[in-house]
Design a protein around this motif. Structure first.
Motif, PDB file in Angstrom:
ATOM      1  N   ALA A 175       0.845  -1.191   0.000  1.00  0.00           N
ATOM      2  CA  ALA A 175       0.000   0.000   0.000  1.00  0.00           C
ATOM      3  C   ALA A 175       0.882   1.244   0.000  1.00  0.00           C
ATOM      4  O   ALA A 175       1.951   1.261   0.608  1.00  0.00           O
ATOM      5  N   ILE A 176       0.449   2.288  -0.670  1.00  0.00           N
ATOM      6  CA  ILE A 176       1.194   3.540  -0.738  1.00  0.00           C
ATOM      7  C   ILE A 176       0.483   4.561   0.138  1.00  0.00           C
ATOM      8  O   ILE A 176      -0.678   4.899  -0.095  1.00  0.00           O
ATOM      9  N   THR A 177       1.178   5.045   1.165  1.00  0.00           N
ATOM     10  CA  THR A 177       0.557   6.004   2.077  1.00  0.00           C
ATOM     11  C   THR A 177       0.502   7.403   1.478  1.00  0.00           C
ATOM     12  O   THR A 177      -0.274   8.245   1.931  1.00  0.00           O
ATOM     13  N   GLY A 178       1.337   7.666   0.480  1.00  0.00           N
ATOM     14  CA  GLY A 178       1.342   8.963  -0.173  1.00  0.00           C
ATOM     15  C   GLY A 178       2.662   9.223  -0.853  1.00  0.00           C
ATOM     16  O   GLY A 178       3.631   8.482  -0.682  1.00  0.00           O
ATOM     17  N   GLY A 238       6.156  18.148   3.460  1.00  0.00           N
ATOM     18  CA  GLY A 238       5.093  17.291   2.973  1.00  0.00           C
ATOM     19  C   GLY A 238       5.283  15.848   3.407  1.00  0.00           C
ATOM     20  O   GLY A 238       4.319  15.153   3.749  1.00  0.00           O
ATOM     21  N   ALA A 239       6.523  15.392   3.411  1.00  0.00           N
ATOM     22  CA  ALA A 239       6.814  14.016   3.818  1.00  0.00           C
ATOM     23  C   ALA A 239       6.493  13.807   5.291  1.00  0.00           C
ATOM     24  O   ALA A 239       5.885  12.799   5.683  1.00  0.00           O
ATOM     25  N   VAL A 240       6.886  14.762   6.134  1.00  0.00           N
ATOM     26  CA  VAL A 240       6.626  14.651   7.570  1.00  0.00           C
ATOM     27  C   VAL A 240       5.122  14.639   7.827  1.00  0.00           C
ATOM     28  O   VAL A 240       4.618  13.866   8.662  1.00  0.00           O
ATOM     29  N   GLU A 258      -0.379   8.840   8.438  1.00  0.00           N
ATOM     30  CA  GLU A 258      -0.378   7.374   8.429  1.00  0.00           C
ATOM     31  C   GLU A 258       1.069   6.896   8.512  1.00  0.00           C
ATOM     32  O   GLU A 258       1.855   7.115   7.594  1.00  0.00           O
ATOM     33  N   LYS A 259       1.397   6.248   9.610  1.00  0.00           N
ATOM     34  CA  LYS A 259       2.776   5.772   9.798  1.00  0.00           C
ATOM     35  C   LYS A 259       3.136   4.738   8.741  1.00  0.00           C
ATOM     36  O   LYS A 259       2.440   3.732   8.585  1.00  0.00           O
TER      37      LYS A 259
END
Length: 270
Positions: free
Chosen positions: A170-173, A180-182, A188-189
């Motif tokens: 699954a790709i959280t983003g 943006g990454a933080v 979602e961890k």
């Protein structure tokens, strides 16, 4: 060859290979500390016995062959101070076909030919091929999880998303900047971070990863960079998995499978 076109001496040849031996060692152990300990032991062996280079097809093969001899004879221990990921890794590795992960890393990540791999592990090319096939099956079927991609180039980000999704993760983003990454990690961890180094707003993927790890602790990280030697300096912290741009799909698949395998716990979506 040196910049002046002269053949490199043995010390220079070993020095040019050493960052990649350290990368390989860390990928095997899941730990910078343990990986560097094995690499240092290899250098000590070379200093005391230069005959290690006799008959080798190249200094790189000789260096990895010396490492392999130390690695297999030591029983792949991990120091107590190492991370929980490193300790879990050793437990998981006990279930793998002997030498299979080593062959996979050398062939896919380090770019050895099967003939070179066979020379390193003292086997035939056909035996090396069998081990490579076994490693792919064992690693790819081990675990799935959630992946955060940090990449500012749209085409590369799309390519990585496709690779990750095709593997069943699954790709959280996808983040283009440090902030943006933080933010995505807080929403979602992730179980794995796949990150570039230079991001869209001139922020650093390394800084983004460090921010996330500071909040969540041990999460395996794979860096993808055109300049891997900049991450393989011996300074802490260093990633266990570093892929060189331009990368192949197989390299990304292999690194993801191994990183997921190392970190697999009850928190992953097994």
């Amino acid at each position: 060859m040196s910049e002046q076109g002269q053949p490199l001496g043995l010390a220079e040849q070993v020095g040019s290979v050493l960052p990649y031996l350290r990368r390989y060692a860390r990928a095997l152990t899941g730990s910078q500390r343990s990986g560097d300990a094995f690499a240092a032991a290899t250098l000590e062996a070379l200093l005391s016995d230069r005959s290690i280079f006799d008959g080798a097809s190249s200094p790189r093969v000789a260096l990895f062959r010396a490492f392999h001899a130390i690695w297999t004879s030591a029983g792949t221990p991990v120091a107590e101070e190492d991370s929980e990921i490193a300790r879990r890794a050793q437990s998981h590795m006990a279930s793998l076909t002997p030498n299979s992960r080593e062959v996979l890393l050398m062939a896919v990540i380090e770019g050895f030919t099967l003939e070179e791999v066979a020379e390193v592990i003292d086997a035939s090319p056909s035996e090396a091929q069998e081990l490579l096939s076994a490693a792919r099956k064992e690693m790819e079927s081990s675990v799935t999880g959630r992946v955060l991609i940090i990449e500012d180039e749209a085409i590369i980000a799309l390519d990585l998303q496709s690779i990750v999704a095709d593997m069943g993760h699954a790709i959280t983003g996808v983040a283009r900047t440090r902030d943006g990454a933080v933010q995505l990690a807080k929403q979602e961890k992730p179980d794995l971070i796949l990150s570039d180094i230079q991001l869209a707003d001139n922020s650093s993927g390394i800084d983004a990863v460090n921010d996330i790890l500071r909040d969540f602790g041990d999460i395996p990280v794979i860096f993808i960079t055109a300049f891997p030697e900049r991450l393989l300096t011996g300074d802490r912290p260093e990633p266990a998995f570093v892929i060189t741009k331009p990368y192949s799909e197989e390299q990304v698949q292999s690194a993801i499978s191994q990183a997921m395998f190392f970190s697999s716990t009850e928190t992953l979506g097994v």
